[in-house]
Design a protein around this motif. Structure first.
Motif, PDB file in Angstrom:
ATOM      1  N   LEU A 213       0.389  -1.138  -0.203  1.00  0.00           N
ATOM      2  CA  LEU A 213      -0.145   0.280   0.232  1.00  0.00           C
ATOM      3  C   LEU A 213       1.145   1.225   0.089  1.00  0.00           C
ATOM      4  O   LEU A 213       0.548   2.185  -0.804  1.00  0.00           O
ATOM      5  CB  LEU A 213      -1.292  -0.464   1.293  1.00  0.00           C
ATOM      6  CG  LEU A 213      -2.455  -1.091   1.129  1.00  0.00           C
ATOM      7  CD1 LEU A 213      -2.366  -1.219   2.194  1.00  0.00           C
ATOM      8  CD2 LEU A 213      -3.090  -0.944   0.020  1.00  0.00           C
ATOM      9  N   ALA A 216       2.524   1.880  -3.505  1.00  0.00           N
ATOM     10  CA  ALA A 216       1.332   2.076  -4.395  1.00  0.00           C
ATOM     11  C   ALA A 216       1.052   4.172  -3.971  1.00  0.00           C
ATOM     12  O   ALA A 216       1.143   4.779  -5.107  1.00  0.00           O
ATOM     13  CB  ALA A 216       0.051   1.804  -4.367  1.00  0.00           C
ATOM     14  N   ALA A 217       0.720   3.918  -2.891  1.00  0.00           N
ATOM     15  CA  ALA A 217       0.889   5.635  -2.266  1.00  0.00           C
ATOM     16  C   ALA A 217       1.862   6.127  -2.254  1.00  0.00           C
ATOM     17  O   ALA A 217       2.018   7.693  -3.533  1.00  0.00           O
ATOM     18  CB  ALA A 217       0.214   5.540  -1.189  1.00  0.00           C
ATOM     19  N   GLY A 376      -3.942   8.070  -4.375  1.00  0.00           N
ATOM     20  CA  GLY A 376      -2.552   7.865  -3.507  1.00  0.00           C
ATOM     21  C   GLY A 376      -3.453   7.707  -2.475  1.00  0.00           C
ATOM     22  O   GLY A 376      -2.707   7.084  -1.007  1.00  0.00           O
ATOM     23  N   CYS A 379      -4.872   4.793  -1.102  1.00  0.00           N
ATOM     24  CA  CYS A 379      -4.022   3.432  -0.469  1.00  0.00           C
ATOM     25  C   CYS A 379      -3.406   4.366   0.903  1.00  0.00           C
ATOM     26  O   CYS A 379      -3.587   2.689   1.510  1.00  0.00           O
ATOM     27  CB  CYS A 379      -2.640   3.927  -1.479  1.00  0.00           C
ATOM     28  SG  CYS A 379      -3.332   3.230  -2.888  1.00  0.00           S
TER      29      CYS A 379
END
Length: 390
Positions: A213, A216-217, A376, A379
């Protein structure tokens, strides 16, 4: 006679040396490109799409450096590569003015990206590791002053040399000479080679889902960062009646970023790191959309102010958080996370350059960037639901 031990460094020396290293490897080797991009377009025939491609090549080098940083375990080699990146940053800055060949520029941008990874990832890991071993608070806010200061130096340098009527090539050479002032303290006060990493305690490393996570952010953050870092000056210059005002917007980014690191460290102490990141992402979305929603210099400068105040917080909070969660080798953990940042930095400027050339406006690219930043935030909200998510 036996060699005397090296002198013990003080915290202010390590931090100041790191700040100078960031000015050198990011502020000059990378950020000087942003205020000089319009001049290179006007004087050297560089197209907007090719300008975006050079930025993408720079981030390809940065991602290559992140891969290398994630792979290297040896503390000696991590410190050695960081050291090599300092003088090399000066060389690649000078190379931009030595040739008008796109190939030479591409080589400079790629190697400059490697130097940037040395300053951002190896340097921040070495500094944070030194702070933890020396018993200091392992926050990186002060260290990342170098990012904002690098923007200020690049903006003021470009404005000053333009007033002297220096051409684009002479300005690159001027930045290389200016870099000597930062190379000396950066080299002299490098963090020493850290001891071999101890085995991490059980459960000390973050979970795979937590890391996924955050990766991804940070990809979304990289997208927002690079669009502004590459095109802030060009966005202002493209607006009617604002020709020649672009460097002021870039200067404002740096002036906002330099003190913001202290503010974000204090916000994080109250809200937690992820809470502070959510605030920073939201404010950056507002800053990205201002030039698309309202014309004029005020909107452009307000967007630049919000960008400068937020990107520095996103970078420092994310890297410090991940570094603290991986105390055995913080630099390696930061490098792994940064690979996603690098993917965004490669794809976003090249795509944006094509979109702007096709539409004649930055508006669509800015709306896309805002949508990526909103993803974002999603996430980060998921991170909060993870164990030890804050």
């Amino acid at each position: 006679m036996p060699k005397s031990p090296p002198p013990q460094l003080l915290a202010w020396q390590v931090l100041l040396g790191g700040i100078c290293a960031l000015v050198l490897t990011i502020g000059l080797a990378r950020f000087a490109y942003t205020p000089l991009l319009p001049q290179m377009q006007a004087q050297a025939g560089l197209g907007l799409a090719d300008g975006g491609l050079l930025a993408a090549i720079n981030y390809a080098g940065y991602m290559s450096g992140a891969l290398l940083a994630a792979w290297i375990e040896s503390p000696l080699w991590r410190q050695r590569l960081y050291s090599w990146g300092l003088p090399l940053a000066l060389l690649v800055t000078a190379l931009m003015g030595w040739s008008s060949s796109f190939g030479a520029w591409a080589v400079s941008r790629y190697v400059g990206g490697l130097c940037g990874a040395a300053g951002m990832l190896l340097g921040s890991g070495l500094v944070q590791g030194w702070l933890m071993r020396a018993g200091h608070r392992p926050e990186l806010g002060i260290y990342f002053i170098g990012l904002g200061l690098g923007i200020v130096v690049s903006a003021l340098g470009a404005m000053g040399m333009t007033r002297l009527q220096l051409g684009w090539a002479a300005q690159w050479q001027g930045f290389a000479l200016l870099g000597l002032a930062f190379l000396i303290p950066a080299w002299r006060w490098r963090p020493p080679v850290p001891p071999p990493p101890a085995k991490a305690a059980a459960g000390a490393s973050p979970s795979r889902r937590w890391m996924a996570l955050m990766v991804a952010a940070y990809f979304c953050a990289g997208w927002g960062f690079v669009i502004n870092a590459t095109f802030t000056v060009a966005i202002v210059e493209k607006q009617p009646l604002l020709a020649g005002q672009g460097p002021w917007a870039w200067l404002l980014v740096g002036l906002a970023a330099t003190p913001a690191v202290f503010v974000w460290d204090r916000i994080a102490r109250r809200t937690g790191d992820v809470g502070a990141l959510l605030i920073a992402f939201g404010a950056q979305i507002v800053g990205v959309l201002l030039p698309a929603l309202a014309g004029g210099l005020a909107a452009a400068l307000a967007g630049a102010l919000l960008y400068g105040a937020t990107f520095i917080g996103i970078v420092s909070l994310t890297l410090a958080l991940v570094g603290r969660r991986s105390p055995a080798n913080p630099g390696k953990a930061m490098a792994r996370l940064t690979l996603s940042y690098g993917v965004a930095q490669i794809s976003a400027p090249a795509l944006t350059g094509r979109m702007v050339e096709a539409s004649g406006s930055f508006d669509a690219a800015l709306w896309l960037t805002a949508a990526v930043l909103a993803a974002g935030m999603g996430c980060l909200i998921a991170v909060l639901r993870e164990p030890r998510g804050s």
